[in-house]
Enzyme design. Structure first.
Site, PDB file in Angstrom:
ATOM      1  N   GLU A   1       0.852  -1.192   0.000  1.00 23.07           N
ATOM      2  CA  GLU A   1       0.000   0.000   0.000  1.00 23.07           C
ATOM      3  C   GLU A   1       0.887   1.242   0.000  1.00 23.07           C
ATOM      4  O   GLU A   1       2.113   1.136   0.112  1.00 23.07           O
ATOM      5  CB  GLU A   1      -0.918  -0.018   1.228  1.00 23.07           C
ATOM      6  CG  GLU A   1      -1.942  -1.152   1.175  1.00 23.07           C
ATOM      7  CD  GLU A   1      -2.794  -1.243   2.423  1.00 23.07           C
ATOM      8  OE1 GLU A   1      -3.235  -0.206   2.923  1.00 23.07           O
ATOM      9  OE2 GLU A   1      -3.007  -2.365   2.892  1.00 23.07           O
TER      10      GLU A   1
ATOM     11  N   HIS B   1      -8.657   9.444   3.187  1.00 24.13           N
ATOM     12  CA  HIS B   1      -8.274   8.338   2.297  1.00 24.13           C
ATOM     13  C   HIS B   1      -8.483   8.816   0.871  1.00 24.13           C
ATOM     14  O   HIS B   1      -9.517   9.389   0.548  1.00 24.13           O
ATOM     15  CB  HIS B   1      -9.126   7.099   2.582  1.00 24.13           C
ATOM     16  CG  HIS B   1      -8.543   5.845   1.993  1.00 24.13           C
ATOM     17  ND1 HIS B   1      -8.493   5.629   0.640  1.00 24.13           N
ATOM     18  CD2 HIS B   1      -7.966   4.766   2.569  1.00 24.13           C
ATOM     19  CE1 HIS B   1      -7.915   4.446   0.410  1.00 24.13           C
ATOM     20  NE2 HIS B   1      -7.584   3.913   1.568  1.00 24.13           N
TER      21      HIS B   1
ATOM     22  N   ARG C   1      -0.443   8.499   1.809  1.00 23.25           N
ATOM     23  CA  ARG C   1      -1.832   8.918   1.675  1.00 23.25           C
ATOM     24  C   ARG C   1      -2.043  10.424   1.678  1.00 23.25           C
ATOM     25  O   ARG C   1      -2.874  10.949   0.943  1.00 23.25           O
ATOM     26  CB  ARG C   1      -2.544   8.359   2.895  1.00 23.25           C
ATOM     27  CG  ARG C   1      -3.807   7.718   2.585  1.00 23.25           C
ATOM     28  CD  ARG C   1      -4.254   6.949   3.763  1.00 23.25           C
ATOM     29  NE  ARG C   1      -4.213   5.544   3.446  1.00 23.25           N
ATOM     30  CZ  ARG C   1      -4.626   4.616   4.264  1.00 23.25           C
ATOM     31  NH1 ARG C   1      -5.081   4.939   5.452  1.00 23.25           N
ATOM     32  NH2 ARG C   1      -4.591   3.365   3.904  1.00 23.25           N
TER      33      ARG C   1
ATOM     34  N   HIS D   1     -11.095   9.556   6.881  1.00 22.50           N
ATOM     35  CA  HIS D   1     -10.879   8.109   7.061  1.00 22.50           C
ATOM     36  C   HIS D   1     -10.358   7.738   8.443  1.00 22.50           C
ATOM     37  O   HIS D   1     -10.780   6.737   9.029  1.00 22.50           O
ATOM     38  CB  HIS D   1      -9.861   7.660   5.998  1.00 22.50           C
ATOM     39  CG  HIS D   1      -9.513   6.211   6.028  1.00 22.50           C
ATOM     40  ND1 HIS D   1     -10.430   5.210   5.797  1.00 22.50           N
ATOM     41  CD2 HIS D   1      -8.323   5.577   6.253  1.00 22.50           C
ATOM     42  CE1 HIS D   1      -9.830   4.027   5.870  1.00 22.50           C
ATOM     43  NE2 HIS D   1      -8.551   4.222   6.167  1.00 22.50           N
TER      44      HIS D   1
ATOM     45  N   ARG E   1      -0.641   8.678   9.174  1.00 21.09           N
ATOM     46  CA  ARG E   1      -0.459   7.239   9.441  1.00 21.09           C
ATOM     47  C   ARG E   1      -0.064   6.487   8.184  1.00 21.09           C
ATOM     48  O   ARG E   1      -0.660   6.676   7.120  1.00 21.09           O
ATOM     49  CB  ARG E   1      -1.764   6.649   9.985  1.00 21.09           C
ATOM     50  CG  ARG E   1      -1.738   5.146  10.133  1.00 21.09           C
ATOM     51  CD  ARG E   1      -3.011   4.638  10.737  1.00 21.09           C
ATOM     52  NE  ARG E   1      -4.145   4.834   9.883  1.00 21.09           N
ATOM     53  CZ  ARG E   1      -4.681   3.909   9.093  1.00 21.09           C
ATOM     54  NH1 ARG E   1      -4.160   2.697   9.020  1.00 21.09           N
ATOM     55  NH2 ARG E   1      -5.733   4.192   8.361  1.00 21.09           N
TER      56      ARG E   1
END
Ligand code: FAD
Ligand code: SIN
Length: 525
Positions: A116, A241, A288, A349, A384
């Site tokens: 990811e 997100h 992100r 998110h 994060r």
């Protein structure tokens, strides 16, 4: 009044994992789990991508995972915490497996590791694209086996009990004695006295309305900890997100996992241009914060409502094997991923900040612990790293268990006063709750979103103050209801996000203020 040794607020991965461990170790001690919805309703249930853990020691290493986490956190992570969490990861994952969780393997029998955004290696352990559901069900099966655990579903925790509620306690240091609960079925309120209380109450997505979170994510735990005067930090770092499925009406949005980009999907704007390489060398697999801010820039530049995720070049059979849930959801909406691009938009998110805890999960209030998304451990810093949240909850629930297993002092007997609802009436103004909620969510989206500015934050402060006055008035004069308490909590959370945003003078990770561009560590748009 109920009494218990351990009161666990929340039945997601954080609360359940702690409850299992402590109940197994001390069969003579009582554990009560309180949860406001059905027992499995939580952010955990919807987690898709997986758990980031270093498994493949040939290609990967603790050092690489630590480095990726620190880079994503943009200089604000606590390095010691990052090292501890990353190194504990494999042991905590193995525990889940021992409890019966099933993670995908490849033809060699090794874990099928996903990738990811922000990860330099394949290290995300998953169960297809429904990892959270698998974990939640596994933990609930374990809970059922333990006789000393009681689960109170559809019980809403209104507030923590501290010495401010109890006359006979003269202690100066803040201490938590339990909580007041509203039984949603019969509308009664009772106190629950607890030797130790764990807040594992999850995220805040609903504060923004357009979110990947279920509607229960209203930041209750953070708001009640704040009212109890616990330290709350890093609230400005709301993570958006990049790829929630675009729906014109907004609301709770279905997530298209970042693992789909890890599998090779491209982001394109309406003009068909694959734009991420223009912003970051990692393209779609940048962290992100960068992907969401880039999409936001594309949308503003072209006046569009959404961009697209292009999977048309990917192997459809492999795609359906890895992402059956996402494939089905798209199919239901007549999106054939082999032919059509998926419309996506960034959505609120995850909250990187929250209730400040030390490595044992201790808050600044005695006997009050916090774990999971509502806590602020120092792992995430300003942003994060994907799939580090389930990991954090597993590691910290274990740390809290270890601490409490060797530190137990029963409270002396105290009398907790009954809930006082004198002077309140049944609200006939449900419409006021709905109206204020819609206004709050629009305010947070429009003034406190991905890109902020000093003037928007000042306007947000003024507008929020009006909502606050109205909601407090309602709260003081109405009989308690879940929707009113949730709204009040969301107003508190919004206040924390706005105020802590105003104080941040340097752009970091997920926080971007156009008036701070000269104090930006990485990028400007
Ligand atoms: P939750 O799982 O949200 O549980 C909170 C619990 O508290 C719920 O049971 C709720 O009912 C209860 N509660 C809240 N308030 C009250 C109250 N007032 N009274 C009583 N009960 C209350 N993270 C990853 O690491 N990997 C992923 O792949 C991933 N995918 C995600 C996908 C989606 C769609 C979402 C929304 C999140 C994802 N995340 C992922 C983030 C991760 O799932 C969450 O951060 C994590 O599950 C939070 O766990 P938790 O136990 O802290 O809280
Ligand atoms: C996802 O699957 O994209 C969500 C992962 C996460 O939030 O960590």
């Amino acid at each position: 009044m109920l009494t218990t040794d351990y009161l666990v607020i929340g039945s997601g991965v954080a609360g359940l994992t702690f409850a299992i461990k402590i109940a197994e170790r001390f069969p003579d001690r009582k554990v009560i789990i309180v949860t406001k919805g059905d027992k499995d309703e939580s952010n955990t249930k919807y987690a898709q991508g997986g758990v980031a853990v270093v498994i493949d020691k040939k290609e990967d290493s603790f050092q690489k995972h630590i480095q990726d986490t620190l880079i994503a956190g943009d200089g604000l992570c606590d390095r010691a915490v990052v090292e501890m969490v990353v190194k504990e990861g494999p042991k905590r994952l193995q525990e889940l497996v021992n409890w019966g969780a099933n993670f995908d393997t490849n033809s060699n029998g090794n874990y099928d590791l996903g990738k990811e955004g922000g990860h330099s290696e394949y290290r995300v352990v998953h169960h297809k694209d429904i990892t959270g559901y698998e974990i939640e069900q596994t933990l609930l099966r374990c809970i059922q086996q333990l006789k000393n655990i009681t689960v109170l579903t559809h019980h809403f925790v209104i507030d923590l009990i501290t010495q401010h509620h109890i006359k006979e306690v003269k202690e100066k240091e803040l201490t938590c004695y339990g909580a007041y609960l509203l039984n949603e079925k019969d509308n009664t309120i009772k106190a629950i006295q607890a030797t130790n209380t764990l807040l594992a109450s999850g995220g805040i997505g609903s504060v923004y309305g357009h979110t990947t979170n279920p509607v229960i994510a209203t930041g209750d735990g953070i708001a009640m900890a704040y009212r109890a005067k616990a330290l709350v930090k890093d609230m400005e770092f709301v993570q958006f997100h990049p790829t929630a499925l675009y729906m014109a009406e907004g609301g709770a949005l279905f997530l298209i996992s970042e693992a789909v980009r890890g599998f090779g999907a491209y982001l394109r704007n309406k003009q068909g241009h694959r734009f991420m390489p223009d912003y970051d060398v990692r393209a779609e697999l940048a962290s992100r914060d960068i992907v969401s801010q880039s999409i936001d820039n594309e949308l503003k530049k072209h006046g569009d409502t959404h961009v697209f995720l292009d999977c048309t070049h990917l192997n459809v059979l492999e795609f359906t094997k890895h992402f059956p849930n996402i494939y089905q959801k798209c199919k239901d909406l007549h999106i054939d991923i082999s032919k059509h691009w998926i419309p996506v938009v960034p959505a609120s998110h995850y909250l990187c900040g929250g209730i400040v805890v030390d490595t044992y999960g201790r808050t600044s209030v005695n006997n009050l612990f916090s774990c999971g998304e509502c806590s602020r451990t120092g792992l995430h810093g300003a942003n994060r790293l994907a799939s580090n949240s389930l990991l954090e909850a597993l590691v910290y629930s274990h740390n809290i268990f270890k601490y409490l297993a060797s530190n137990y002092t029963k409270h002396y007997q105290i009398v907790i006063p009954e809930w006082n609802d004198k002077g309140t009436t049944i609200p006939d103004e449900h419409v006021l709750i709905q109206h204020n909620l819609k206004e709050l969510q629009a305010l947070m989206r429009n003034y406190v979103g991905i890109v902020r500015s000093n003037s928007r934050l000042q306007k947000a402060k003024i507008k929020l103050d009006n909502i606050y006055q109205e909601v407090e008035e309602l709260y003081k004069t109405s009989k308690i209801s879940v929707s009113l308490c949730e709204l009040r909590n969301m107003v508190n959370v919004a206040h924390l996000i706005i105020n802590q945003s105003v104080k941040r003078k340097e752009n970091k990770g997920g926080y971007f203020n156009i008036d701070n561009v000269y104090n930006t560590s990485q990028k400007s748009f």
